[in-house]
Design a protein around this motif. Structure first.
Motif, PDB file in Angstrom:
ATOM      1  N   ILE A   1      15.279   7.072  22.911  1.00  0.00           N
ATOM      2  CA  ILE A   1      13.868   6.784  22.666  1.00  0.00           C
ATOM      3  C   ILE A   1      13.171   6.628  24.013  1.00  0.00           C
ATOM      4  O   ILE A   1      13.507   5.737  24.795  1.00  0.00           O
ATOM      5  CB  ILE A   1      13.681   5.502  21.830  1.00  0.00           C
ATOM      6  N   TRP A   2      12.223   7.508  24.291  1.00  0.00           N
ATOM      7  CA  TRP A   2      11.474   7.393  25.534  1.00  0.00           C
ATOM      8  C   TRP A   2      10.553   6.173  25.464  1.00  0.00           C
ATOM      9  O   TRP A   2      10.079   5.796  24.416  1.00  0.00           O
ATOM     10  CB  TRP A   2      10.641   8.646  25.774  1.00  0.00           C
ATOM     11  N   GLY A   3      10.307   5.605  26.581  1.00  0.00           N
ATOM     12  CA  GLY A   3       9.442   4.424  26.654  1.00  0.00           C
ATOM     13  C   GLY A   3       9.729   3.677  27.931  1.00  0.00           C
ATOM     14  O   GLY A   3       8.913   3.627  28.846  1.00  0.00           O
ATOM     15  N   ASN A   4      10.925   3.122  28.011  1.00  0.00           N
ATOM     16  CA  ASN A   4      11.369   2.492  29.254  1.00  0.00           C
ATOM     17  C   ASN A   4      12.142   3.538  30.048  1.00  0.00           C
ATOM     18  O   ASN A   4      13.338   3.722  29.868  1.00  0.00           O
ATOM     19  CB  ASN A   4      12.246   1.277  28.949  1.00  0.00           C
ATOM     20  N   THR A   5      11.433   4.229  30.938  1.00  0.00           N
ATOM     21  CA  THR A   5      12.028   5.361  31.648  1.00  0.00           C
ATOM     22  C   THR A   5      13.242   4.943  32.462  1.00  0.00           C
ATOM     23  O   THR A   5      14.153   5.749  32.681  1.00  0.00           O
ATOM     24  CB  THR A   5      10.967   6.005  32.562  1.00  0.00           C
ATOM     25  N   GLU A   6      13.275   3.731  32.914  1.00  0.00           N
ATOM     26  CA  GLU A   6      14.395   3.242  33.714  1.00  0.00           C
ATOM     27  C   GLU A   6      15.720   3.413  32.982  1.00  0.00           C
ATOM     28  O   GLU A   6      16.758   3.683  33.601  1.00  0.00           O
ATOM     29  CB  GLU A   6      14.163   1.767  34.063  1.00  0.00           C
ATOM     30  N   SER A   7      15.697   3.291  31.660  1.00  0.00           N
ATOM     31  CA  SER A   7      16.939   3.371  30.885  1.00  0.00           C
ATOM     32  C   SER A   7      17.565   4.747  30.919  1.00  0.00           C
ATOM     33  O   SER A   7      18.742   4.923  30.587  1.00  0.00           O
ATOM     34  CB  SER A   7      16.676   2.956  29.439  1.00  0.00           C
ATOM     35  N   LEU A   8      16.818   5.773  31.342  1.00  0.00           N
ATOM     36  CA  LEU A   8      17.363   7.130  31.431  1.00  0.00           C
ATOM     37  C   LEU A   8      18.494   7.194  32.458  1.00  0.00           C
ATOM     38  O   LEU A   8      19.333   8.103  32.410  1.00  0.00           O
ATOM     39  CB  LEU A   8      16.246   8.098  31.817  1.00  0.00           C
ATOM     40  N   ALA A   9      18.531   6.236  33.365  1.00  0.00           N
ATOM     41  CA  ALA A   9      19.584   6.201  34.393  1.00  0.00           C
ATOM     42  C   ALA A   9      20.971   6.064  33.785  1.00  0.00           C
ATOM     43  O   ALA A   9      21.971   6.402  34.431  1.00  0.00           O
ATOM     44  CB  ALA A   9      19.330   5.051  35.368  1.00  0.00           C
ATOM     45  N   ALA A  10      21.063   5.583  32.556  1.00  0.00           N
ATOM     46  CA  ALA A  10      22.373   5.439  31.913  1.00  0.00           C
ATOM     47  C   ALA A  10      23.059   6.788  31.717  1.00  0.00           C
ATOM     48  O   ALA A  10      24.289   6.857  31.599  1.00  0.00           O
ATOM     49  CB  ALA A  10      22.229   4.719  30.574  1.00  0.00           C
ATOM     50  N   TYR A  11      22.282   7.884  31.669  1.00  0.00           N
ATOM     51  CA  TYR A  11      22.877   9.218  31.546  1.00  0.00           C
ATOM     52  C   TYR A  11      23.500   9.693  32.862  1.00  0.00           C
ATOM     53  O   TYR A  11      24.338  10.590  32.862  1.00  0.00           O
ATOM     54  CB  TYR A  11      21.820  10.234  31.119  1.00  0.00           C
ATOM     55  N   ILE A  12      23.054   9.140  33.974  1.00  0.00           N
ATOM     56  CA  ILE A  12      23.568   9.557  35.287  1.00  0.00           C
ATOM     57  C   ILE A  12      24.904   8.857  35.506  1.00  0.00           C
ATOM     58  O   ILE A  12      24.958   7.669  35.803  1.00  0.00           O
ATOM     59  CB  ILE A  12      22.561   9.215  36.397  1.00  0.00           C
ATOM     60  N   SER A  13      25.987   9.604  35.328  1.00  0.00           N
ATOM     61  CA  SER A  13      27.325   8.988  35.302  1.00  0.00           C
ATOM     62  C   SER A  13      28.244   9.615  36.354  1.00  0.00           C
ATOM     63  O   SER A  13      28.931  10.606  36.082  1.00  0.00           O
ATOM     64  CB  SER A  13      27.946   9.138  33.903  1.00  0.00           C
ATOM     65  N   PRO A  14      28.248   9.072  37.565  1.00  0.00           N
ATOM     66  CA  PRO A  14      29.070   9.642  38.641  1.00  0.00           C
ATOM     67  C   PRO A  14      30.568   9.488  38.424  1.00  0.00           C
ATOM     68  O   PRO A  14      31.361  10.206  39.054  1.00  0.00           O
ATOM     69  CB  PRO A  14      28.614   8.857  39.874  1.00  0.00           C
ATOM     70  N   ASP A  15      30.976   8.563  37.564  1.00  0.00           N
ATOM     71  CA  ASP A  15      32.408   8.332  37.347  1.00  0.00           C
ATOM     72  C   ASP A  15      32.971   9.142  36.182  1.00  0.00           C
ATOM     73  O   ASP A  15      34.140   8.980  35.826  1.00  0.00           O
ATOM     74  CB  ASP A  15      32.663   6.837  37.102  1.00  0.00           C
TER      75      ASP A  15
ATOM     76  N   SER B   1       8.959  18.563  27.166  1.00  0.00           N
ATOM     77  CA  SER B   1       7.521  18.500  27.445  1.00  0.00           C
ATOM     78  C   SER B   1       6.743  17.673  26.435  1.00  0.00           C
ATOM     79  O   SER B   1       5.721  17.081  26.764  1.00  0.00           O
ATOM     80  CB  SER B   1       6.934  19.912  27.509  1.00  0.00           C
ATOM     81  N   SER B   2       7.216  17.629  25.181  1.00  0.00           N
ATOM     82  CA  SER B   2       6.499  16.852  24.159  1.00  0.00           C
ATOM     83  C   SER B   2       7.222  15.557  23.807  1.00  0.00           C
ATOM     84  O   SER B   2       6.577  14.535  23.590  1.00  0.00           O
ATOM     85  CB  SER B   2       6.302  17.692  22.894  1.00  0.00           C
ATOM     86  N   PHE B   3       8.541  15.564  23.769  1.00  0.00           N
ATOM     87  CA  PHE B   3       9.269  14.386  23.300  1.00  0.00           C
ATOM     88  C   PHE B   3       9.263  13.248  24.317  1.00  0.00           C
ATOM     89  O   PHE B   3       9.354  12.091  23.927  1.00  0.00           O
ATOM     90  CB  PHE B   3      10.708  14.760  22.933  1.00  0.00           C
ATOM     91  N   HIS B   4       9.186  13.550  25.626  1.00  0.00           N
ATOM     92  CA  HIS B   4       9.227  12.448  26.599  1.00  0.00           C
ATOM     93  C   HIS B   4       7.939  11.646  26.603  1.00  0.00           C
ATOM     94  O   HIS B   4       7.855  10.585  27.227  1.00  0.00           O
ATOM     95  CB  HIS B   4       9.550  12.973  27.998  1.00  0.00           C
ATOM     96  N   LEU B   5       6.936  12.137  25.879  1.00  0.00           N
ATOM     97  CA  LEU B   5       5.683  11.406  25.750  1.00  0.00           C
ATOM     98  C   LEU B   5       5.526  10.791  24.364  1.00  0.00           C
ATOM     99  O   LEU B   5       4.541  10.103  24.109  1.00  0.00           O
ATOM    100  CB  LEU B   5       4.501  12.340  26.028  1.00  0.00           C
ATOM    101  N   GLY B   6       6.473  11.035  23.464  1.00  0.00           N
ATOM    102  CA  GLY B   6       6.356  10.552  22.090  1.00  0.00           C
ATOM    103  C   GLY B   6       7.231   9.359  21.802  1.00  0.00           C
ATOM    104  O   GLY B   6       7.876   8.798  22.701  1.00  0.00           O
ATOM    105  N   GLU B   7       7.241   8.981  20.534  1.00  0.00           N
ATOM    106  CA  GLU B   7       8.012   7.818  20.101  1.00  0.00           C
ATOM    107  C   GLU B   7       9.185   8.200  19.202  1.00  0.00           C
ATOM    108  O   GLU B   7       9.963   7.336  18.805  1.00  0.00           O
ATOM    109  CB  GLU B   7       7.102   6.835  19.355  1.00  0.00           C
TER     110      GLU B   7
END
Length: 633
Positions: free
Chosen positions: A310-324, A377-383
């Motif tokens: 769910i887009w909204g708190n963009t910071e939470s997208l960092a959980a997908y960045i998984s170096p390990d 393009s559309s979902f990152h601005l929606g709910e």
């Protein structure tokens, strides 16, 4: 006495209606009168109390006392009863302390010869007790108190000082108290109901260790208060441990309390490819009268599919960045290992690694494929819930939307120690690379410092994922243009998220298990990619940096610009010009280039020249130490 019994029945019925706790007690004891001619006598009191609060009760009582005065051939009988109130507290669960008092009417009678004499008046008593709770419903106490039987001419004399005492004195004895309730639980344990306000997102499985997945309403169905109540949830392979909640200090009998439920999920939670339910056991642990108890009940929790976001708190997208993630780590280390052998000394290492990693992913077959179902393009601005691939899935599918390619690229960089950031835009997704440069030196490495994100500590350059298929240089060119657009915009909607800071709140989710899913480019191919990408960076930026340095007319500054662009022969010429004029910095720089070329004798000569002019020069001393270390080997 009939009135007292009637009052007790009324109180009992009231307790039933309002579901109150009450107690019955029997107090045998010894009355010790302090009145002349009276002797110690048997005293028996029965009480019925309703619990008004956790610490206070009120009720009725009835008592009987048999006295045999000195010189009298007959017994004097005291029958008395009234209303009372008391306070109590349970110490360390099993120890009980109470105090209270009562007042009412008494009737005494005795036989004088052949005639029976009787009279009635007022009495009061006060008491204290200390006991032990053998069971939740039975307490045995020792008590002591004081009884006073008044002799008055009516109520008025009691308040005007006309009261006299017929008999008074302390009373000691024991008390057996039985606690009862008009409300009982059929479960005879602590039980729970679970309220889950939102679905569990597998992406944030690490987050649920400190952020609750649900709220648990605990109800004490035991026959006494319970203490230090905790809950934990386990669900077989889906949980790593039974993580306990914060303890609830106390829950009174038949009362409820709420507690947040944390869960220690395992990586198996990421196998939820569809929305569903996870079933497990809720374990409730608590203390009943100092004894540990446990109850277990089955519950189910709602889980969203692993790719739901769910887009909204963009910071939470960092959980997908998984170096390990093992597959990501293996790929990134291979590419970086090849590039490391080709690095230009003096040129920023992170730029060289970032360029090679970008081109390697492209060469391995990663391509942009717009998500028709949930386009960025559309979902990152929606709910509505979006579907976002994990880096491993992007590697497996060899394609992704612009945000998914960016998350894979950032994961690869983080795997080899290069910090990243990201900025979601309306039609682009920017990955920013931390160069580890000092903010003041940005102009020495980039043609256009105004296209960079410069913080108080470091310098970032941006890459446009919308231009991924055009290669590193074009992606960086568009990324620079987007940064200028953002910096010139008054719109506060652009968020600059530094991955490492975001991980503090949203740890990375490691989605693994596919094995080798992306073809590794050959070593020679990586070397060629390195040469091309870095060459383009030299042409687009460092050539202009050299031209700016030439305008200064300072040979040492020009030499440093040549070093950063990998033109070491030109750098030596410039350093030699400055060194011939006694420039100590140029001498050290010339010595450093000789060291890089393994011309140790020439390097030693330069460092010794510096020390002859500046005996404490740390750069020259360190250079000589390095030469000694190398030659000793």
């Amino acid at each position: 006495m009939k009135k007292l019994l009637s009052s007790f029945l009324i109180l009992s019925l009231s307790a039933s209606v309002f579901a109150l706790d009450f107690s019955l007690r029997l107090n045998p004891g010894l009355a010790i009168p302090i009145k002349e001619h009276y002797k110690p006598a048997l005293n028996l009191t029965a009480q019925g109390d309703v619990q008004l609060f956790d610490w206070m009760s009120a009720g009725i009582e009835g008592s009987f006392l048999i006295e045999s005065p000195e010189g009298s051939g007959s017994y004097v009988n005291f029958v008395y009863g009234g209303i009372g109130a008391g306070v109590s507290h349970n110490i360390f669960s099993r120890f009980y302390f109470g105090a209270g008092g009562a007042a009412g009417f008494y009737n005494f009678s005795f036989t004088d010869g052949t005639q029976r004499q009787a009279a009635s008046d007022l009495y009061f008593r006060a008491y204290g007790e200390f006991g032990f709770r053998f069971t939740p419903t039975m307490t045995l106490s020792a008590n002591a108190g004081f009884n006073s039987f008044l002799s008055t001419t009516g109520f008025g004399s009691l308040f005007t000082g006309g009261a006299k005492t017929l008999m008074a004195g302390p009373v000691v004895g024991v008390s057996l108290k039985i606690d009862l309730s008009t409300e009982r639980s059929s479960k005879n344990s602590c039980y729970a109901s679970v309220r889950q306000d939102s679905e569990i997102y597998p992406l944030f499985m690490q987050l649920y260790k400190t952020n609750p997945v649900a709220n648990v309403i605990l109800t004490n169905g035991e026959s006494a208060e319970i203490k230090n109540v905790t809950v934990s949830f386990t669900a077989g392979k889906y949980t790593s441990s039974a993580l306990q909640s914060e303890p609830v200090p106390i829950i009174r009998k038949m009362q409820s309390a709420s507690v947040d439920l944390p869960v220690d999920f395992s990586s198996e939670l990421l196998t939820f490819a569809e929305n569903g339910m996870i079933s497990g056991n809720l374990t409730i642990e608590y203390e009943l009268l100092g004894k540990k108890k446990k109850s277990v009940q089955g519950i189910s929790l709602s889980v969203s599919n692993r790719n739901s976001y769910i887009w909204g708190n963009t910071e939470s997208l960092a959980a997908y960045i998984s170096p390990d993630t093992p597959e990501v780590l293996k790929y990134a280390k291979y590419v970086a290992g090849v590039a490391r052998n080709k690095l230009y000394t003096g040129m920023n290492r992170n730029i060289q690694f970032a360029a090679t990693m970008f081109e390697a992913l492209k060469a391995s077959g990663i391509v942009y494929s717009g998500d028709k179902t949930s386009p960025y393009s559309s979902f990152h601005l929606g709910e509505e819930p979006d579907y976002i691939q994990y880096p491993l899935q992007t590697m497996d599918f060899s394609s992704g939307d612009i945000d998914e390619i960016g998350l894979l690229y950032a994961s690869c960089l983080e795997s080899v120690g290069i910090a990243t950031a990201f900025i979601p835009m309306e039609d682009d997704f920017l990955i920013l690379v931390d160069t580890k440069l000092k903010p003041s030196s940005a102009g020495s490495h980039f043609a256009d410092p105004e296209s960079l994100v410069i913080t108080d500590e470091t310098v970032y350059f941006a890459l446009s994922m919308a231009a991924f298929e055009e290669g590193f240089s074009k992606s960086r060119e568009k990324g620079a243009s987007q940064i200028k657009k953002i910096l010139a915009s008054e719109d506060a909607g652009y968020e600059f998220i530094e991955t490492h800071y975001a991980w503090e709140n949203y740890p990375p989710a490691i989605f693994t298990g596919y094995g080798d899913v992306l073809e590794m480019p050959t070593q020679s191919a990586v070397e060629d990619l390195f040469k091309t990408a870095v060459g383009e960076y030299i042409k687009s930026d460092l050539s202009l940096v050299v031209e700016r340095a030439k305008e200064s007319g300072n040979p040492n500054k020009i030499g440093l610009a040549y070093v950063r662009s990998g033109q070491y022969d030109n750098a030596k010429n410039e350093f030699s010009k400055a060194a011939s004029e006694g420039d100590i910095s140029a001498m050290n720089n010339l010595g450093n280039i000789y060291m890089m070329e393994k011309n140790y004798s020439a390097a030693k000569k330069q460092y010794e020249r510096v020390l002859a002019m500046d005996h404490e020069n740390s750069v020259a001393r360190k250079g000589l130490e390095n030469i000694s270390s190398v030659l000793d080997e």
